[in-house]
Scaffold this active site. Structure first.
Site, PDB file in Angstrom:
ATOM      1  N   PRO A   2      41.567  45.443  49.422  1.00  0.00           N
ATOM      2  CA  PRO A   2      42.164  44.748  50.553  1.00  0.00           C
ATOM      3  C   PRO A   2      41.299  43.585  51.028  1.00  0.00           C
ATOM      4  O   PRO A   2      40.087  43.711  51.123  1.00  0.00           O
ATOM      5  CB  PRO A   2      42.232  45.817  51.647  1.00  0.00           C
ATOM      6  CG  PRO A   2      41.767  47.075  51.047  1.00  0.00           C
ATOM      7  CD  PRO A   2      41.051  46.762  49.801  1.00  0.00           C
ATOM      8  N   GLU A   3      41.954  42.493  51.299  1.00  0.00           N
ATOM      9  CA  GLU A   3      41.293  41.336  51.890  1.00  0.00           C
ATOM     10  C   GLU A   3      41.742  41.249  53.343  1.00  0.00           C
ATOM     11  O   GLU A   3      42.406  42.160  53.833  1.00  0.00           O
ATOM     12  CB  GLU A   3      41.662  40.065  51.093  1.00  0.00           C
ATOM     13  CG  GLU A   3      41.377  40.219  49.594  1.00  0.00           C
ATOM     14  CD  GLU A   3      41.734  38.995  48.769  1.00  0.00           C
ATOM     15  OE1 GLU A   3      41.645  37.871  49.297  1.00  0.00           O
ATOM     16  OE2 GLU A   3      42.106  39.161  47.596  1.00  0.00           O
ATOM     17  N   LYS A  61      36.740  41.564  56.359  1.00  0.00           N
ATOM     18  CA  LYS A  61      37.272  42.796  55.770  1.00  0.00           C
ATOM     19  C   LYS A  61      36.691  44.036  56.434  1.00  0.00           C
ATOM     20  O   LYS A  61      36.971  45.145  55.991  1.00  0.00           O
ATOM     21  CB  LYS A  61      36.961  42.820  54.261  1.00  0.00           C
ATOM     22  CG  LYS A  61      37.526  41.608  53.512  1.00  0.00           C
ATOM     23  CD  LYS A  61      37.006  41.547  52.082  1.00  0.00           C
ATOM     24  CE  LYS A  61      37.169  40.147  51.518  1.00  0.00           C
ATOM     25  NZ  LYS A  61      36.537  40.007  50.202  1.00  0.00           N
ATOM     26  N   ARG A 275      35.011  37.432  37.281  1.00  0.00           N
ATOM     27  CA  ARG A 275      36.254  37.709  37.992  1.00  0.00           C
ATOM     28  C   ARG A 275      37.299  36.688  37.562  1.00  0.00           C
ATOM     29  O   ARG A 275      36.969  35.538  37.269  1.00  0.00           O
ATOM     30  CB  ARG A 275      36.049  37.622  39.503  1.00  0.00           C
ATOM     31  CG  ARG A 275      34.758  38.300  39.943  1.00  0.00           C
ATOM     32  CD  ARG A 275      34.711  38.456  41.419  1.00  0.00           C
ATOM     33  NE  ARG A 275      35.738  39.389  41.862  1.00  0.00           N
ATOM     34  CZ  ARG A 275      36.031  39.582  43.138  1.00  0.00           C
ATOM     35  NH1 ARG A 275      35.408  38.920  44.063  1.00  0.00           N
ATOM     36  NH2 ARG A 275      36.950  40.451  43.468  1.00  0.00           N
TER      37      ARG A 275
END
Length: 293
Positions: A2-3, A61, A275
DNA sequence: ACCGTGGCCTGACAGC
DNA sequence: TGCTGTCAGGCCACGG
């Protein structure tokens, strides 16, 4: 995973049901999730037991609960796979903690709050609060965190480290000490909206372009909050178990080979610091390569 | 001070 | 229906 938009969705769900309530029951399994607590799970449970929840706050976050008559906050970071789930009451057969359920709170209205995290990259921590440079009370655990673009209107506040560094601009967007709340999805979306390739160097971009990226980040995350965040699978759901609907409005993230909504050319994927980085090769101009000898 | 890599974990999914 | 490999929204610690 989750961001900011996903954490904010969960924060709002918790605020609605937790604010003003008192915790009457606590059950914790310990383990990796409480690794940042010097005193371990027992001390964490002692702080939560009988505490009255006054506030559910967030920066980037990080999310935390504040309590009446306590200088410590209960800090929740969801890592990649953390979930917080609310239930009206304990279901039959739910007496012991489920697999991957690390902590369960029972409230004075009978509702329960469960913290679930299969990969245990998240953490749950009791942390004292202090007043930061913009006057907000934040946990010391999150002291190194920059504010996030949705809490600070003046985006020039974030400019200095971006403008003065030769690091890749995407790397800096992901650096929570520079600006918080942005993760891999929203970094790629903000860069696409701003028309900037993630491998441009911060000090090679003008203040205007950098402010444009920050504006895009705030804009895309604000839009995502409105539809409950981005769900690719059941790993991200809100406190009621519902998915978010922003994935259909992503322009580049996870769309390798699809047509760019702006120019029609194919979205590409490359790897940046281990990434994925998704971008449109025509709308986001790559930095000029040095001529090879 | 930076970049790149690998590690932390489990589960989902693709391909054989 | 396995098995094996790959990948994942976050973050941190190494080594060069």
């Amino acid at each position: 995973m989750p961001e900011l938009p996903e954490v904010e969705t969960i924060r709002m769900g918790l605020e609605k049901r937790l604010q003003g309530r008192t915790i009457v029951g606590v059950e914790g399994a310990g383990g990796r999730l409480v690794r940042h607590n010097p005193q371990g799970m027992l001390d964490l449970l002692a702080h939560l037991r009988d505490a009255q929840i006054t506030e559910v706050a967030r920066r980037g976050k990080f999310m935390w609960l504040r309590f009446a008559d306590q200088d410590e906050a209960f800090v929740i970071h969801l890592g990649m796979s953390g979930q917080v789930r609310l239930h009206q009451s304990l279901l039959p057969g739910q007496v012991s903690l489920a697999k991957h359920e690390h902590l369960r709170l029972t409230l004075d209205d009978g509702a329960t709050v469960s913290f679930v995290d299969p990969r245990t990259f998240g953490h749950l921590t009791i942390s004292e609060v202090f007043t930061d440079e913009i006057g907000r009370e934040v946990p010391t655990l999150a002291a190194a965190l920059a504010p996030d673009p949705l809490e600070v209107e003046d985006r020039r506040r974030f400019l200095a480290p971006l403008k003065n560094s030769s690091r890749f601009v995407k790397t800096m967007l992901l650096d929570q000490r520079v600006v918080s709340g942005i993760g891999n999805i929203y970094a790629d979306e903000a860069l696409f909206r701003a028309g900037v390739h993630g491998e441009r160097r911060g000090n090679a971009l003008s203040r205007k372009v950098l402010l444009g990226i920050l504006d895009s980040a705030a804009e895309v995350m604000g839009e995502a909050v409105k539809v409950g965040g981005t769900s690719f699978d059941a790993l991200y759901v809100d406190t009621e178990g519902n998915p978010g609907y922003f994935s259909r409005r992503l322009f580049v993230y996870g769309r390798e080979g699809e047509a760019c909504a702006n120019c029609g050319n194919q979205i590409q994927r490359t790897v940046l610091q281990s990434r994925s980085h998704f971008f449109c090769p025509t709308c986001q101009v790559r930095p000029r390569k040095k001529r090879l000898q």
